[in-house]
Design a protein around this motif. Structure first.
Motif, PDB file in Angstrom:
ATOM      1  N   ALA A  41       0.836  -1.209   0.000  1.00  0.00           N
ATOM      2  CA  ALA A  41       0.000   0.000   0.000  1.00  0.00           C
ATOM      3  C   ALA A  41       0.874   1.264   0.000  1.00  0.00           C
ATOM      4  O   ALA A  41       0.549   2.251  -0.675  1.00  0.00           O
ATOM      5  CB  ALA A  41      -0.937  -0.002   1.212  1.00  0.00           C
ATOM      6  N   LEU A  42       1.995   1.235   0.728  1.00  0.00           N
ATOM      7  CA  LEU A  42       2.914   2.375   0.744  1.00  0.00           C
ATOM      8  C   LEU A  42       3.563   2.570  -0.628  1.00  0.00           C
ATOM      9  O   LEU A  42       3.785   3.705  -1.065  1.00  0.00           O
ATOM     10  CB  LEU A  42       3.978   2.192   1.832  1.00  0.00           C
ATOM     11  N   GLU A  43       3.843   1.468  -1.305  1.00  0.00           N
ATOM     12  CA  GLU A  43       4.369   1.560  -2.680  1.00  0.00           C
ATOM     13  C   GLU A  43       3.300   2.111  -3.617  1.00  0.00           C
ATOM     14  O   GLU A  43       3.564   3.033  -4.396  1.00  0.00           O
ATOM     15  CB  GLU A  43       4.841   0.195  -3.176  1.00  0.00           C
ATOM     16  N   ASP A  44       2.098   1.585  -3.528  1.00  0.00           N
ATOM     17  CA  ASP A  44       1.001   2.024  -4.407  1.00  0.00           C
ATOM     18  C   ASP A  44       0.658   3.497  -4.187  1.00  0.00           C
ATOM     19  O   ASP A  44       0.297   4.197  -5.135  1.00  0.00           O
ATOM     20  CB  ASP A  44      -0.249   1.161  -4.193  1.00  0.00           C
ATOM     21  N   ALA A  45       0.797   3.962  -2.943  1.00  0.00           N
ATOM     22  CA  ALA A  45       0.495   5.362  -2.623  1.00  0.00           C
ATOM     23  C   ALA A  45       1.656   6.303  -2.975  1.00  0.00           C
ATOM     24  O   ALA A  45       1.525   7.516  -2.852  1.00  0.00           O
ATOM     25  CB  ALA A  45       0.144   5.502  -1.141  1.00  0.00           C
ATOM     26  N   GLY A  46       2.782   5.730  -3.383  1.00  0.00           N
ATOM     27  CA  GLY A  46       3.916   6.552  -3.792  1.00  0.00           C
ATOM     28  C   GLY A  46       4.865   6.955  -2.676  1.00  0.00           C
ATOM     29  O   GLY A  46       5.789   7.733  -2.910  1.00  0.00           O
ATOM     30  N   PHE A  47       4.664   6.447  -1.471  1.00  0.00           N
ATOM     31  CA  PHE A  47       5.606   6.750  -0.387  1.00  0.00           C
ATOM     32  C   PHE A  47       6.944   6.056  -0.630  1.00  0.00           C
ATOM     33  O   PHE A  47       7.994   6.620  -0.371  1.00  0.00           O
ATOM     34  CB  PHE A  47       5.045   6.327   0.976  1.00  0.00           C
ATOM     35  N   ILE A  48       6.892   4.825  -1.110  1.00  0.00           N
ATOM     36  CA  ILE A  48       8.102   4.105  -1.501  1.00  0.00           C
ATOM     37  C   ILE A  48       8.174   4.195  -3.014  1.00  0.00           C
ATOM     38  O   ILE A  48       7.325   3.628  -3.715  1.00  0.00           O
ATOM     39  CB  ILE A  48       8.053   2.626  -1.043  1.00  0.00           C
ATOM     40  N   THR A  49       9.176   4.930  -3.502  1.00  0.00           N
ATOM     41  CA  THR A  49       9.269   5.139  -4.946  1.00  0.00           C
ATOM     42  C   THR A  49      10.186   4.124  -5.613  1.00  0.00           C
ATOM     43  O   THR A  49      10.009   3.815  -6.787  1.00  0.00           O
ATOM     44  CB  THR A  49       9.760   6.555  -5.268  1.00  0.00           C
ATOM     45  N   ARG A  50      11.182   3.632  -4.893  1.00  0.00           N
ATOM     46  CA  ARG A  50      12.069   2.594  -5.408  1.00  0.00           C
ATOM     47  C   ARG A  50      12.950   2.102  -4.275  1.00  0.00           C
ATOM     48  O   ARG A  50      13.062   2.742  -3.237  1.00  0.00           O
ATOM     49  CB  ARG A  50      12.916   3.093  -6.575  1.00  0.00           C
ATOM     50  N   ARG A  51      13.586   0.976  -4.507  1.00  0.00           N
ATOM     51  CA  ARG A  51      14.529   0.406  -3.533  1.00  0.00           C
ATOM     52  C   ARG A  51      15.867   0.291  -4.246  1.00  0.00           C
ATOM     53  O   ARG A  51      15.943  -0.255  -5.342  1.00  0.00           O
ATOM     54  CB  ARG A  51      14.054  -0.951  -3.056  1.00  0.00           C
ATOM     55  N   VAL A  52      16.899   0.810  -3.609  1.00  0.00           N
ATOM     56  CA  VAL A  52      18.211   0.862  -4.253  1.00  0.00           C
ATOM     57  C   VAL A  52      19.286   0.360  -3.309  1.00  0.00           C
ATOM     58  O   VAL A  52      19.082   0.271  -2.102  1.00  0.00           O
ATOM     59  CB  VAL A  52      18.563   2.305  -4.700  1.00  0.00           C
ATOM     60  N   ALA A  53      20.445   0.075  -3.879  1.00  0.00           N
ATOM     61  CA  ALA A  53      21.624  -0.254  -3.080  1.00  0.00           C
ATOM     62  C   ALA A  53      22.490   0.994  -3.011  1.00  0.00           C
ATOM     63  O   ALA A  53      22.683   1.678  -4.012  1.00  0.00           O
ATOM     64  CB  ALA A  53      22.398  -1.396  -3.725  1.00  0.00           C
ATOM     65  N   LEU A  54      22.994   1.311  -1.845  1.00  0.00           N
ATOM     66  CA  LEU A  54      23.915   2.432  -1.682  1.00  0.00           C
ATOM     67  C   LEU A  54      25.335   1.895  -1.815  1.00  0.00           C
ATOM     68  O   LEU A  54      25.714   0.968  -1.108  1.00  0.00           O
ATOM     69  CB  LEU A  54      23.716   3.115  -0.327  1.00  0.00           C
ATOM     70  N   ILE A  55      26.096   2.466  -2.718  1.00  0.00           N
ATOM     71  CA  ILE A  55      27.426   1.977  -3.051  1.00  0.00           C
ATOM     72  C   ILE A  55      28.480   2.814  -2.329  1.00  0.00           C
ATOM     73  O   ILE A  55      28.378   4.039  -2.260  1.00  0.00           O
ATOM     74  CB  ILE A  55      27.655   2.063  -4.584  1.00  0.00           C
ATOM     75  N   ASP A  56      29.499   2.181  -1.800  1.00  0.00           N
ATOM     76  CA  ASP A  56      30.608   2.881  -1.149  1.00  0.00           C
ATOM     77  C   ASP A  56      31.394   3.654  -2.203  1.00  0.00           C
ATOM     78  O   ASP A  56      31.967   3.062  -3.117  1.00  0.00           O
ATOM     79  CB  ASP A  56      31.513   1.870  -0.441  1.00  0.00           C
ATOM     80  N   ARG A  57      31.411   4.979  -2.087  1.00  0.00           N
ATOM     81  CA  ARG A  57      32.084   5.826  -3.077  1.00  0.00           C
ATOM     82  C   ARG A  57      33.589   5.606  -3.106  1.00  0.00           C
ATOM     83  O   ARG A  57      34.203   5.618  -4.160  1.00  0.00           O
ATOM     84  CB  ARG A  57      31.790   7.312  -2.818  1.00  0.00           C
ATOM     85  N   ARG A  58      34.190   5.403  -1.958  1.00  0.00           N
ATOM     86  CA  ARG A  58      35.647   5.214  -1.924  1.00  0.00           C
ATOM     87  C   ARG A  58      36.058   3.907  -2.605  1.00  0.00           C
ATOM     88  O   ARG A  58      37.001   3.869  -3.378  1.00  0.00           O
ATOM     89  CB  ARG A  58      36.155   5.269  -0.498  1.00  0.00           C
ATOM     90  N   LYS A  59      35.335   2.846  -2.320  1.00  0.00           N
ATOM     91  CA  LYS A  59      35.638   1.565  -2.960  1.00  0.00           C
ATOM     92  C   LYS A  59      35.350   1.607  -4.453  1.00  0.00           C
ATOM     93  O   LYS A  59      35.915   0.837  -5.218  1.00  0.00           O
ATOM     94  CB  LYS A  59      34.853   0.438  -2.294  1.00  0.00           C
ATOM     95  N   SER A  60      34.475   2.511  -4.864  1.00  0.00           N
ATOM     96  CA  SER A  60      34.136   2.662  -6.282  1.00  0.00           C
ATOM     97  C   SER A  60      34.986   3.727  -6.964  1.00  0.00           C
ATOM     98  O   SER A  60      34.700   4.116  -8.095  1.00  0.00           O
ATOM     99  CB  SER A  60      32.654   3.007  -6.416  1.00  0.00           C
ATOM    100  N   ASN A  61      35.996   4.231  -6.261  1.00  0.00           N
ATOM    101  CA  ASN A  61      36.959   5.206  -6.780  1.00  0.00           C
ATOM    102  C   ASN A  61      36.332   6.531  -7.197  1.00  0.00           C
ATOM    103  O   ASN A  61      36.765   7.154  -8.162  1.00  0.00           O
ATOM    104  CB  ASN A  61      37.796   4.618  -7.927  1.00  0.00           C
ATOM    105  N   VAL A  62      35.331   6.982  -6.467  1.00  0.00           N
ATOM    106  CA  VAL A  62      34.804   8.331  -6.652  1.00  0.00           C
ATOM    107  C   VAL A  62      34.672   9.002  -5.269  1.00  0.00           C
ATOM    108  O   VAL A  62      33.593   9.379  -4.838  1.00  0.00           O
ATOM    109  CB  VAL A  62      33.461   8.353  -7.433  1.00  0.00           C
ATOM    110  N   PRO A  63      35.811   9.167  -4.568  1.00  0.00           N
ATOM    111  CA  PRO A  63      35.766   9.669  -3.202  1.00  0.00           C
ATOM    112  C   PRO A  63      35.557  11.180  -3.097  1.00  0.00           C
ATOM    113  O   PRO A  63      35.183  11.666  -2.037  1.00  0.00           O
ATOM    114  CB  PRO A  63      37.139   9.288  -2.654  1.00  0.00           C
ATOM    115  N   MET A  64      35.803  11.911  -4.168  1.00  0.00           N
ATOM    116  CA  MET A  64      35.743  13.371  -4.104  1.00  0.00           C
ATOM    117  C   MET A  64      34.335  13.877  -4.415  1.00  0.00           C
ATOM    118  O   MET A  64      33.735  13.479  -5.409  1.00  0.00           O
ATOM    119  CB  MET A  64      36.741  13.984  -5.088  1.00  0.00           C
ATOM    120  N   THR A  65      33.843  14.750  -3.560  1.00  0.00           N
ATOM    121  CA  THR A  65      32.558  15.410  -3.795  1.00  0.00           C
ATOM    122  C   THR A  65      32.835  16.857  -4.164  1.00  0.00           C
ATOM    123  O   THR A  65      33.585  17.549  -3.468  1.00  0.00           O
ATOM    124  CB  THR A  65      31.667  15.363  -2.537  1.00  0.00           C
ATOM    125  N   VAL A  66      32.225  17.284  -5.267  1.00  0.00           N
ATOM    126  CA  VAL A  66      32.363  18.664  -5.723  1.00  0.00           C
ATOM    127  C   VAL A  66      30.969  19.266  -5.812  1.00  0.00           C
ATOM    128  O   VAL A  66      30.068  18.686  -6.419  1.00  0.00           O
ATOM    129  CB  VAL A  66      33.057  18.743  -7.107  1.00  0.00           C
TER     130      VAL A  66
END
Length: 153
Positions: A41-66
């Motif tokens: 019901a929360l998905e149908d009502a739009g409260f949950i829009t998607r489910r994702v995996a959060l990736i470690d930026r350092r291990k993925s070689n993108v540690p810098m935020t600009v």
């Protein structure tokens, strides 16, 4: 309006969307089937829009935020559509906002180093005209979360 169990379900899923429905049901005090129906019901009502995996930026070689603040003298829908297209095609741009105030847009990029940021910068300025671009490199991430406060629902 959400009740306390719906809020609790959302809070738990914001922390770990992979939690087993049985464990979530136990945590919020519902049967498995009732918990699953609420999630649906929360998905149908739009409260949950998607489910994702959060990736470690350092291990993925993108540690810098600009952070990139952009000002433009052009405020037409045509320019905005072109800008949307440009930023959509650049994967290093992970967030983009249109603002009120002195700056028109704020971007957040994740990159491995300044050279890659410079390449992104050159790509943007080769495709669009800007009045001003100001970049700030993050020295330290003090807080980062994807969870939103639910006390207002």
């Amino acid at each position: 309006m959400l009740d306390i169990r719906d809020r609790r379900i959302l809070e738990e899923l914001q922390e770990d969307a992979t939690v087993a429905v049985a464990d979530l049901a136990d945590t919020v005090g519902l049967s498995v089937s009732a918990c699953w129906r609420r999630i649906k019901a929360l998905e149908d009502a739009g409260f949950i829009t998607r489910r994702v995996a959060l990736i470690d930026r350092r291990k993925s070689n993108v540690p810098m935020t600009v952070f990139v603040a952009i000002r433009t003298s052009r405020h037409s829908m045509e320019w905005l559509d072109s800008f949307r297209k440009v930023i959509a095609e650049i994967p290093e741009i992970v967030e983009a906002y249109r603002l009120t105030g002195d700056m028109d847009y704020l971007l957040r990029l994740v990159v491995p180093n300044v050279d890659v940021y410079d390449a992104v910068y050159k790509k943007m300025i080769s495709r669009l005209d800007f009045t001003d671009i100001t970049s700030s490199i993050s020295m330290e991430e003090l807080k980062f979360t994807t969870s939103i406060p639910l006390k207002y629902t």
